[in-house]
Design an enzyme around this catalytic site. Structure first.
Site, PDB file in Angstrom:
ATOM      1  N   LYS A   1      31.138  28.091  36.919  1.00 19.37           N
ATOM      2  CA  LYS A   1      32.417  28.593  37.435  1.00 19.37           C
ATOM      3  C   LYS A   1      32.352  30.062  37.822  1.00 19.37           C
ATOM      4  O   LYS A   1      33.016  30.488  38.756  1.00 19.37           O
ATOM      5  CB  LYS A   1      33.534  28.386  36.401  1.00 19.37           C
ATOM      6  CG  LYS A   1      33.986  26.938  36.283  1.00 19.37           C
ATOM      7  CD  LYS A   1      35.340  26.848  35.598  1.00 19.37           C
ATOM      8  CE  LYS A   1      35.759  25.408  35.387  1.00 19.37           C
ATOM      9  NZ  LYS A   1      37.019  25.305  34.629  1.00 19.37           N
TER      10      LYS A   1
ATOM     11  N   LYS B   1      30.747  14.687  41.906  1.00 17.17           N
ATOM     12  CA  LYS B   1      31.990  14.316  41.224  1.00 17.17           C
ATOM     13  C   LYS B   1      33.193  14.410  42.160  1.00 17.17           C
ATOM     14  O   LYS B   1      33.252  15.322  42.985  1.00 17.17           O
ATOM     15  CB  LYS B   1      32.225  15.273  40.048  1.00 17.17           C
ATOM     16  CG  LYS B   1      32.096  14.611  38.695  1.00 17.17           C
ATOM     17  CD  LYS B   1      32.425  15.578  37.576  1.00 17.17           C
ATOM     18  CE  LYS B   1      33.907  15.619  37.296  1.00 17.17           C
ATOM     19  NZ  LYS B   1      34.240  16.372  36.073  1.00 17.17           N
TER      20      LYS B   1
ATOM     21  N   LYS C   1      38.957  18.373  42.998  1.00 13.11           N
ATOM     22  CA  LYS C   1      40.093  18.956  43.711  1.00 13.11           C
ATOM     23  C   LYS C   1      39.624  20.029  44.690  1.00 13.11           C
ATOM     24  O   LYS C   1      40.353  20.391  45.603  1.00 13.11           O
ATOM     25  CB  LYS C   1      41.082  19.543  42.723  1.00 13.11           C
ATOM     26  CG  LYS C   1      40.471  20.704  41.941  1.00 13.11           C
ATOM     27  CD  LYS C   1      41.346  21.205  40.836  1.00 13.11           C
ATOM     28  CE  LYS C   1      40.586  22.310  40.116  1.00 13.11           C
ATOM     29  NZ  LYS C   1      40.930  22.493  38.733  1.00 13.11           N
TER      30      LYS C   1
END
Ligand code: TRP
Length: 346
Positions: free
Chosen positions: A115, A207, A210
């Site tokens: 991240k 995956k 969003k």
């Protein structure tokens, strides 16, 4: 390890639109666990702000995740539905755990590395500390079971490490103050189901996310029937018909993903799905998947829209949940402060 009362805790971040991966991998499983356990389901807004959130958008997302919980079948009379920032014990316990967790443990967290990306110097301190807050979420309730995705396994290991170190470091006062051998349980992750990992409809090796720039990569919970149908029909596949055995799904990530989604939506296994559709062409299978997805997701999307139109009702559900959550967390965190040696306000 003494026996702890079985309790389920899980959290969903109010960031970005909820999609099929969130539903099958998390929320649908939360619904099922209510039959077996006492459950707390938390909208983790404190975690959300570890990366920038527009304030108005954050407010909307907190209510939308709550609406998704309710629309999917989490019963707020039975389970505790709340948002993290309304229960001060999460942040309070996180501070104490900051002083238990070691830098070396956090330095190993792979999600932070992903991240934070290349510009690590510019990541928030909260993003680095994220897993400690997650441990506090779980252990403020002394929860024994946490349904999560595969990607959270490492954070659950850290939660156990923190629990264990606290239990060891304070073993003396824990026993003296009448809590026996251990104050915190060693919480188990519950990972699994046919759709533990829902993959992108455009690439079966990534995956469903969003943040994927293509909206065709995911089915959002608020997509209408036309959007669901279009996305399933355009989903990437290979040229072969479906196999009759699950072994035939190996090295066919897109086929495996669609079969897994079908299985999870239908409360079945991949074997069940292939028993019926083995040998079928994708065109036929996709038709059946559209019907199934529209039948299962359509009502949830519609109910979410109805619920978010009444924020007063959602806020009342959250307030009730926060009061019930705090009633569990407050005595636990008060006991932790006694164990550490703080002096209570009298
Ligand atoms: N980190 C979790 C996720 O991104 C969300 C989360 C926060 C959570 N606190 C939690 C999940 C506690 C389970 C238990 O999916």
């Amino acid at each position: 390890m003494p026996a702890f009362k079985e309790l389920v805790f899980s959290g969903v971040q109010p960031t970005g639109n909820l999609h099929l991966g969130n539903y099958l991998g998390a929320i649908k499983r939360f619904v099922a666990m209510q039959a077996q356990f006492e459950c707390l389901y938390c909208v983790v807004d404190l975690h959300a702000i570890t990366v920038w959130q527009d304030p108005g958008e954050l407010t909307r997302q907190i209510r939308e995740v709550t609406a998704a919980f309710l629309a999917a079948g989490i019963d707020p009379a039975r389970s505790v539905v709340f948002n993290q920032s309304q229960v001060p014990q999460h942040a309070e316990l996180a501070w104490i755990f900051n002083c238990v967790a070691r830098l070396g443990w956090l330095n190993r967290m792979t999600q932070f590395k992903e991240k934070a990306g290349k510009d690590r110097e510019n990541a928030s301190v909260g993003l680095y500390d994220y897993p400690v807050l997650m441990a506090a979420d779980i252990l403020a309730y002394r929860a024994t079971h946490v349904p999560v995705g595969e990607d959270q396994k490492q954070h659950l290991e850290l939660t156990r490490d923190i629990a264990q170190k606290f239990n060891n470091d304070f073993a003396g006062t824990i026993a003296e103050q009448g809590h026996g051998e251990a104050f915190f349980p060693l919480t188990e992750p519950l990972i699994g189901g046919p759709a533990a990992r829902v993959m992108s409809l455009r690439d079966g090796t990534k995956k469903m996310s969003k943040s994927d720039p293509s909206d065709y990569s995911r089915i959002n919970l608020t997509d209408d029937s036309d959007a669901i149908a279009q996305k399933v029909r355009k989903a990437k596949t290979d040229a072969e018909p479906l196999p009759s055995e699950t072994a035939g799904l190996e090295k066919r990530p897109e086929a495996d993903n669609l079969v897994g989604i079908f299985a999870a939506l239908n409360d079945a296994s991949r074997e069940d799905v292939l028993r019926e559709y083995g040998g079928a062409q994708f065109s036929a299978f996709k038709g059946a998947l559209v019907d199934l997805a529209v039948a299962k997701l359509g009502p949830i999307g519609a109910e979410m829209k109805r619920l978010v139109a009444d924020p007063g009702h959602i806020d009342a559900v959250l307030a009730d949940g926060a009061a019930r959550a705090e009633a569990i967390a407050a005595p636990n965190v008060a006991a932790v402060k006694d164990i550490v040696g703080f002096v209570r306000r009298r």
